[in-house]
Every structure is written in C-alpha cells, then in structure tokens.
Design an enzyme around this catalytic site. Structure first.
Site, mmCIF file in Angstrom:
data_model
loop_
_atom_site.group_PDB
_atom_site.id
_atom_site.type_symbol
_atom_site.label_atom_id
_atom_site.label_comp_id
_atom_site.label_asym_id
_atom_site.label_seq_id
_atom_site.Cartn_x
_atom_site.Cartn_y
_atom_site.Cartn_z
ATOM 1 N N SER A 18 -31.165 33.299 -5.421
ATOM 2 C CA SER A 18 -31.531 32.099 -5.506
ATOM 3 C C SER A 18 -33.019 31.776 -5.613
ATOM 4 C CB SER A 18 -30.801 31.283 -4.408
ATOM 5 O OG SER A 18 -31.325 29.873 -4.736
ATOM 6 N N LYS B 126 -30.216 32.377 -10.004
ATOM 7 C CA LYS B 126 -29.951 31.019 -9.908
ATOM 8 C C LYS B 126 -31.384 30.324 -9.652
ATOM 9 C CE LYS B 126 -28.481 28.464 -5.707
ATOM 10 N NZ LYS B 126 -27.395 28.303 -4.949
ATOM 11 N N ASP C 133 -21.093 22.637 -4.271
ATOM 12 C CA ASP C 133 -21.731 23.196 -3.047
ATOM 13 C C ASP C 133 -21.355 21.967 -2.028
ATOM 14 O OD1 ASP C 133 -23.029 23.930 -0.900
ATOM 15 O OD2 ASP C 133 -25.058 24.444 -2.138
#
Ligand code: OSB
Ligand code: MG
Length: 361
Positions: free
Chosen positions: A130, A155, A232
């Site tokens: 991420s 990501k 999420d």
C-alpha cells in the site's frame, strides 16, 4: 495472572499519507497477558485520532480497561469472547485486540501456530503493498522498487481531485502491474465523472470510494463502473458484509481483523464472500510486528484469494518490537510457525519505545 497495556511509539521510515491525513509514527496499544506460564500478545489497530474509524487509542483503552479486562480474566475461547461481548455495541478494534490475544493464548496452550488453528492454509500469504500519496516522481520510484522486490499487487492511495494524475502516471509507466486504488471514503456519488476517468486503467478494484459506513451508494456506483468495488471501512460486521454482497455494494472485501472485532468474525466474512463468488484479502493498519503477525497468519488461509497489504516489517520501520521480522520471497511471506503468533519480542526495544504503560491486573 497479569494483564498489561503499553502505548508504543515507533517512527515510520517515511510519512504515510492517505485522503484522511499524514502519519509519521505508529502509535500502538500493545497488550500482554500472562497466565498458566504463557505470555500472549495483542495489538489494537487504533491510532491517535478517530480518522479511519471512530475509535482511537483513548476509546480503546477505556473499553479494554473498563469493559473487556474482566472478561479476559476468564480466559474464554475466542468464540465465547465474541458472545460475552455482544452486548457491548461497536468498539470492534478494542474487542479485536483481546479476541486475537485469546487466539494467541489458546494456540500457545495447545502448542500450535495460530495460522494452523485458523483453518486450511496455503502455507504462505501473497503480498501486496500500500503506497501513501506522494509526489508523482516519488510514487513512480516506489512502484518500481515494489515491483523489483516481487510484490504481487500495488495499491495506490488516492485523494479527491488527484485520482486521475496518480493512477494515470503509474499505469503509463507500468502497463502490466496489478494495480488498485484506495480512496478511504473521500468521494460522494457527485464525483462519478472523476471516477469514470480512472475506470479505464484496469484496476483490480477501487477500494472504499464512498462514505465510511455507506453500502447503498456503493451499490449504485458499482453498477456505473466496470472496475470492481472493494469495501474496507464499510464492512464493520458479518451482517454488513452479508448486506453489501446482497445488494451488490462490492464484490471484493478488505478483511481487517481489527475492524471486524477479530478472527472469529473475519472467518465468517471470508467464507460468506467466497461462497457468493466474491474475493477477499487481508488489509493492514500499519501495525508493528505483533499486529502484522496476526494479519499474515490470517492471510495464509486458503479462503483468502487476493494479495493483501501485509508487506514485511521493514517497509515501515527501521527497527521493530519483534526480533524475527518477516521475509518476503517472490511476493510471499510465510506465517510464523512457532506457537501462537510466533513472535520473539525485542524486550529492549519494546521498553525503549513505550511512552506509557498500564497494569490492568
Ligand atoms: O485503508 O487500508 C487502509 C493504513 C492505515 C489506515 C487505513 C489503511 C491503511 C493502509 C496501510 O492502506 C496498509 C498497511 O498496513 O500496510
Ligand atoms: Mg483501505
């Protein structure tokens, strides 16, 4: 029997920027429970401020100290703990910290690894990274490094008005990389035109574009985009997951055991999503090596079919509170095989990093 909570602060190697703010250090509650000659650990995924969700370190400390500690004394199984705490509304991160500590404790009692106690395992976790928001050249450099290190998915954090520039520049330089984007709730349906512009970059999914507790608008958005929607923040319970899948708010779920109240609920969400043809992966909350070890154990389940945000400890920290950091080989990390979560605590660095401590019992 004893139970201690430490507030631990460890600086990040680089600031981590999302649409809700910039963090320069991990400020974590690390839990230590001792009973029957066993030391079990846990980590609460809350941070200083209630920006990702409504909980923060202070609310978690209060809930753990004043409502959960008495239940911990009874050393319930994780499943029983969930039942015993059902009447406490919300506060999943606080609950998860104890629920997962109980997985560590009971697995250690049985002399087996947590990842084996969870269910059929792949024996490894597939790892993605991420990347926080940064200047374009810096992002390109970080993506390039991540690809070289073997990460299986990259990501990109995005923010309102910057989504096109961030995704386009990375996609231009890396046409074949498995890419996703995480908005952390910064859009509304009014931003549809902007989101359509990133719909053509072949993202594996767009993570949490709309309201942090929204399902309905996500279902509308999912019908408008060809990029799959991943949720999420919005998936805060097994029921929310069921409803989201039912109305088509998402086809992918980022499972954060901390957000869901622990492994028991996470297992239910993973099973539900996969039964309905959806996909799941394990997210992260910038945890120290203790929290990370729980995530990697879960991510090694066969049920988990997409690469997660389970990058090794050295992505964030020059030094961690565990002495056996994970090593990533060709985009894979093996869960610790020792009893429980299998971490060896670096006692010296743990006490050096502790800014406050509470002896609960
Ligand atoms: O939305 O997935 C998120 C970190 C803090 C809060 C929210 C998120 C994240 C990450 C980091 O993306 C993932 C990691 O721990 O490596
Ligand atoms: Mg996210």
């Amino acid at each position: 029997m004893s139970f201690k909570i430490r507030l631990v602060k460890i600086p990040f190697l680089a600031p981590f920027t999302t649409s809700f703010g910039t963090e320069t250090e991990r400020s974590a509650l690390v839990l230590e429970f001792e009973a029957d000659g066993i030391r079990a650990f846990g980590e609460c995924v809350t941070d200083e401020g209630p920006y990702y969700g409504y909980e923060d370190n202070q609310t978690a400390l209060h809930i753990i100290k004043d409502h959960l500690a008495a239940i911990l004394r009874r050393k319930p199984s994780p499943g029983d703990f969930i039942e015993l705490t059902e009447r406490i509304r919300g506060h999943n991160m606080a609950k998860a910290a104890i629920e997962m500590l109980l997985w560590d404790y009971h697995s250690k009692l049985e002399g087996r690894a947590v990842f084996r106690a969870l269910g059929p395992s792949k024996g490894h976790a597939d790892v993605g990274i991420s990347l926080g928001i940064a200047r374009t050249e810096e992002t390109i450099g970080r993506v390039s490094q991540a690809v070289d290190r073997g990460y299986k998915r990259v990501k990109l954090k995005i923010a309102r008005g910057r989504e096109y520039e961030i995704v386009r520049s990375v996609r231009d330089s890396f046409p074949d990389v498995e890419l996703s984007a995480d908005a952390n709730s910064c859009y509304t349906l009014k931003d549809l035109p902007g989101l359509r512009r990133v719909d053509r970059f072949g993202l594996v999914y767009l993570e949490q574009p709309l309201g942090h507790d929204d399902l309905l608008d996500h279902a509308t958005l999912a019908r408008e985009l060809s990029t799959p929607v991943c949720l999420d923040e919005s998936i805060s319970s097994v029921e929310k997951a069921r409803q989201a899948l039912e109305i088509g708010a998402c086809t992918v779920i980022n499972i954060k055991p901390g957000r869901l109240g622990g492994f028991t609920n996470s297992l239910k969400v993973a099973k539900l999503a996969r039964q309905q043809g959806g996909h799941v992966w394990v997210g992260g909350m910038l945890e120290t090596g203790v929290g990370r070890s729980f995530n990697v154990s879960f991510a090694s389940l066969r049920l988990v079919d997409y690469p997660g945000d389970t990058s090794p400890n050295d992505k964030y920290f020059a030094r961690d509170i565990v002495k056996n950091p994970f090593e990533m080989v060709r985009g894979r990390i093996s869960p610790n095989r020792g009893p429980g979560i299998g971490v060896e605590i670096d006692e010296g660095f743990l006490s050096q990093s502790t800014t406050e401590a509470w002896k609960i019992f």
